[in-house]
Design an enzyme around this catalytic site. Structure first.
Site, PDB file in Angstrom:
ATOM      1  N   CYS A  93       0.820  -1.226   0.000  1.00 33.42           N
ATOM      2  CA  CYS A  93       0.000   0.000   0.000  1.00 33.42           C
ATOM      3  C   CYS A  93       0.849   1.269   0.000  1.00 33.42           C
ATOM      4  O   CYS A  93       0.360   2.343  -0.359  1.00 33.42           O
ATOM      5  CB  CYS A  93      -0.947   0.008   1.198  1.00 33.42           C
ATOM      6  SG  CYS A  93      -2.145  -1.328   1.131  1.00 33.42           S
ATOM      7  N   HIS A 107      -3.356   7.626   1.787  1.00 33.49           N
ATOM      8  CA  HIS A 107      -3.740   6.282   1.359  1.00 33.49           C
ATOM      9  C   HIS A 107      -5.167   6.043   1.837  1.00 33.49           C
ATOM     10  O   HIS A 107      -5.501   6.320   2.986  1.00 33.49           O
ATOM     11  CB  HIS A 107      -2.781   5.257   1.975  1.00 33.49           C
ATOM     12  CG  HIS A 107      -3.202   3.848   1.739  1.00 33.49           C
ATOM     13  ND1 HIS A 107      -3.583   3.387   0.499  1.00 33.49           N
ATOM     14  CD2 HIS A 107      -3.313   2.790   2.585  1.00 33.49           C
ATOM     15  CE1 HIS A 107      -3.907   2.108   0.591  1.00 33.49           C
ATOM     16  NE2 HIS A 107      -3.759   1.720   1.843  1.00 33.49           N
ATOM     17  N   ASN A 134     -10.014   0.150  -0.533  1.00 35.01           N
ATOM     18  CA  ASN A 134      -8.546   0.208  -0.437  1.00 35.01           C
ATOM     19  C   ASN A 134      -7.960  -0.427  -1.704  1.00 35.01           C
ATOM     20  O   ASN A 134      -8.101  -1.625  -1.917  1.00 35.01           O
ATOM     21  CB  ASN A 134      -8.103  -0.543   0.820  1.00 35.01           C
ATOM     22  CG  ASN A 134      -6.602  -0.506   1.031  1.00 35.01           C
ATOM     23  OD1 ASN A 134      -5.837  -0.124   0.124  1.00 35.01           O
ATOM     24  ND2 ASN A 134      -6.171  -0.910   2.213  1.00 35.01           N
TER      25      ASN A 134
HETATM   26  O1  UT7 Z   1      -3.857  -0.669   3.363  1.00 36.68           O
HETATM   27  C1  UT7 Z   1      -3.112  -1.354   4.284  1.00 36.68           C
HETATM   28  C2  UT7 Z   1      -3.418  -0.891   5.613  1.00 36.68           C
HETATM   29  N1  UT7 Z   1      -4.609  -1.539   6.115  1.00 36.68           N
HETATM   30  C3  UT7 Z   1      -5.384  -0.886   6.917  1.00 36.68           C
HETATM   31  O2  UT7 Z   1      -5.141   0.267   7.136  1.00 36.68           O
HETATM   32  C4  UT7 Z   1      -6.498  -1.596   7.600  1.00 36.68           C
HETATM   33  C5  UT7 Z   1      -6.458  -1.241   9.034  1.00 36.68           C
HETATM   34  N2  UT7 Z   1      -7.520  -1.822   9.827  1.00 36.68           N
HETATM   35  C6  UT7 Z   1      -8.812  -1.460   9.695  1.00 36.68           C
HETATM   36  O3  UT7 Z   1      -9.170  -0.680   8.837  1.00 36.68           O
HETATM   37  C7  UT7 Z   1      -9.797  -2.003  10.691  1.00 36.68           C
HETATM   38  O4  UT7 Z   1      -9.094  -2.639  11.728  1.00 36.68           O
HETATM   39  C8  UT7 Z   1     -10.821  -3.004  10.094  1.00 36.68           C
HETATM   40  C9  UT7 Z   1     -11.780  -2.236   9.212  1.00 36.68           C
HETATM   41  C10 UT7 Z   1     -10.095  -4.050   9.298  1.00 36.68           C
HETATM   42  C11 UT7 Z   1     -11.625  -3.666  11.184  1.00 36.68           C
HETATM   43  O5  UT7 Z   1     -12.275  -2.684  11.998  1.00 36.68           O
HETATM   44  P1  UT7 Z   1     -12.175  -2.780  13.587  1.00 36.68           P
HETATM   45  O6  UT7 Z   1     -12.995  -1.702  14.106  1.00 36.68           O
HETATM   46  O7  UT7 Z   1     -10.712  -2.799  13.948  1.00 36.68           O
HETATM   47  O8  UT7 Z   1     -12.877  -4.145  13.873  1.00 36.68           O
HETATM   48  P2  UT7 Z   1     -12.296  -5.454  14.586  1.00 36.68           P
HETATM   49  O9  UT7 Z   1     -11.325  -6.152  13.699  1.00 36.68           O
HETATM   50  O10 UT7 Z   1     -11.855  -5.097  15.962  1.00 36.68           O
HETATM   51  O11 UT7 Z   1     -13.597  -6.310  14.689  1.00 36.68           O
HETATM   52  C12 UT7 Z   1     -14.734  -5.902  15.477  1.00 36.68           C
HETATM   53  C13 UT7 Z   1     -15.828  -6.897  15.269  1.00 36.68           C
HETATM   54  C14 UT7 Z   1     -15.381  -8.348  15.404  1.00 36.68           C
HETATM   55  O12 UT7 Z   1     -16.420  -9.085  16.005  1.00 36.68           O
HETATM   56  P3  UT7 Z   1     -16.371  -9.460  17.547  1.00 36.68           P
HETATM   57  O13 UT7 Z   1     -15.115 -10.279  17.702  1.00 36.68           O
HETATM   58  O14 UT7 Z   1     -16.297  -8.158  18.275  1.00 36.68           O
HETATM   59  O15 UT7 Z   1     -17.625 -10.217  17.738  1.00 36.68           O
HETATM   60  C15 UT7 Z   1     -15.210  -8.791  13.977  1.00 36.68           C
HETATM   61  O16 UT7 Z   1     -15.359 -10.182  13.825  1.00 36.68           O
HETATM   62  O17 UT7 Z   1     -16.336  -6.767  13.944  1.00 36.68           O
HETATM   63  C16 UT7 Z   1     -16.331  -8.055  13.309  1.00 36.68           C
HETATM   64  N3  UT7 Z   1     -16.156  -7.875  11.885  1.00 36.68           N
HETATM   65  C17 UT7 Z   1     -17.184  -7.686  11.047  1.00 36.68           C
HETATM   66  N4  UT7 Z   1     -18.515  -7.619  11.264  1.00 36.68           N
HETATM   67  C18 UT7 Z   1     -19.307  -7.407  10.195  1.00 36.68           C
HETATM   68  C19 UT7 Z   1     -15.008  -7.860  11.172  1.00 36.68           C
HETATM   69  N5  UT7 Z   1     -15.279  -7.672   9.874  1.00 36.68           N
HETATM   70  C20 UT7 Z   1     -16.625  -7.563   9.769  1.00 36.68           C
HETATM   71  C21 UT7 Z   1     -17.511  -7.358   8.698  1.00 36.68           C
HETATM   72  N6  UT7 Z   1     -18.841  -7.265   8.957  1.00 36.68           N
HETATM   73  N7  UT7 Z   1     -17.079  -7.209   7.417  1.00 36.68           N
END
Ligand code: UT7
Length: 325
Positions: free
Chosen positions: A115, A252, A282
């Site tokens: 990225c 980005h 992304n």
């Molecule tokens: O380009 C390279 C750089 N990459 C990035 O910058 C990505 C960086 N990370 C992010 O953007 C975020 O961490 C994500 C968007 C990937 C995830 O968001 P988050 O607020 O950090 O969510 P999380 O991973 O802490 O997950 C929270 C909850 C989880 O459920 P539980 O364990 O709390 O029950 C996940 O399983 O959200 C759940 N979850 C989803 N729910 C519905 C994860 N993905 C999804 C989804 N739909 N697509």
């Protein structure tokens, strides 16, 4: 003091035709438009058609950039193409673009910093121009991340999209201060201790397969905000400017919450941030040059505006650049 600057002559982008709205993922995954929108800012993304390659997207973006700059392919000395999703392991996607554009001389090569790829490519192009190795360089970011997504992993497959963006730079003389047009500074970093936060679980010399994207999203999120603020500050300091001087941040486009938190910590208002994540998702190395091209087309970025670009991704690899448009 007269110095050489790599000045932007024009830019362009290309998005594959197929648009996939968040709601489409609701049919196959335990997810919702509301979750994707509120956690990432993403509303839709474009996916390449079957048989449509990274080089196809790049060639279209390159042609649009040439038109925007009023140039022919034969005016370009070099192509530096950033991608983590090349057409083939080799030859480089850049040489395929070189041939398709009808560029007879010069040279073309790929670089890979996921990225952060466009910032790395920009830094290399700038160094080649400053050292006199090339006069006009096309910098391209092009990706087909849809080819490396695990469609059963809701934590990653809803985040990414395909596309390409291109920027043409030319050697021009400048006065050596921050009033010059062109690239004013670049700043690069990587730390392989974080390889396992964001990677593809395959490769030529490991599995002999392409592999699929794996990410520890929350961990990447934390690193992203911290590291983007620091690299942005280093780049601004090297250019002799502060956040108050910036007209546009072109970040980005991974997650609107990362973009907003970084902007807040840097002291830049959200109305100075170019936002395309809602429509593109992304797109890895393509995200900054596409955002740049969209912002120019929207009439947001104008001649002499001062830009800060910054990105982070797998490696981890990150960096920033300042450029007066
Ligand atoms: O380009 C390279 C750089 N990459 C990035 O910058 C990505 C960086 N990370 C992010 O953007 C975020 O961490 C994500 C968007 C990937 C995830 O968001 P988050 O607020 O950090 O969510 P999380 O991973 O802490 O997950 C929270 C909850 C989880 O459920 P539980 O364990 O709390 O029950 C996940 O399983 O959200 C759940 N979850 C989803 N729910 C519905 C994860 N993905 C999804 C989804 N739909 N697509």
């Amino acid at each position: 003091m007269s110095v050489i600057r790599a000045v932007a002559l024009g830019c362009g982008h290309y998005l594959p035709k197929r648009v996939v709205e968040n709601a489409e993922f609701e049919k196959t995954l335990d997810t919702s438009d509301e979750w994707i929108r509120s956690r990432t800012g993403i509303e839709r993304r474009h996916f390449a058609a079957e048989g449509e390659l990274t080089s196809d997207l790049a060639v279209n973006a390159a042609r649009n950039a040439l038109e925007n700059a009023g140039l022919e392919a034969t005016d370009i000395d070099a192509i530096v193409l950033a991608t983590a999703t090349p057409d083939q392991t080799f030859p480089s996607t850049a040489t395929k673009v070189q041939h398709a554009l009808g560029m007879k001389g010069g040279f073309a090569f790929d670089i890979q910093a996921v990225c952060a790829g466009f910032i790395y490519a920009l830094s290399i192009a700038n160094a080649m121009i400053l050292s006199g190795q090339a006069k006009r360089v096309m910098v391209i970011g092009a990706e087909t991340f849809s080819r490396i997504l695990d469609w059963s992993d809701r934590g990653t497959c809803v985040l990414f999209g395909d596309g390409a963006g291109a920027l043409i730079l030319e050697a021009r003389s400048g006065s050596g201060d921050s009033t010059d047009r062109g690239i004013l500074s670049t700043d690069l970093h990587s730390d392989g201790a974080y390889n396992d936060l964001l990677y593809v679980d395959g490769g030529v010399s490991s599995t002999g397969s392409v592999g699929l994207l794996r990410m520890q999203g929350q961990e990447v999120f934390k690193h992203a905000v911290k590291k983007l603020v620091v690299t942005g500050e280093i780049a601004m300091k090297a250019a002799g400017i502060t956040a108050a001087d910036i007209d546009w941040v072109v970040p980005h486009q991974a997650n609107l919450r990362i973009i907003a938190r970084t902007a807040k910590k840097m002291g830049v208002d959200m109305d100075k941030i170019v936002q395309t994540v809602q429509d593109h998702g992304n797109t890895s190395a393509a995200s900054i040059p596409m955002a740049l091209s969209v912002a120019v087309a929207r009439g947001q970025i104008k001649r002499n505006d001062l830009l800060l670009m910054e990105a982070i991704g797998g490696g981890l690899a990150w960096g920033a650049a300042t450029l007066r448009w």
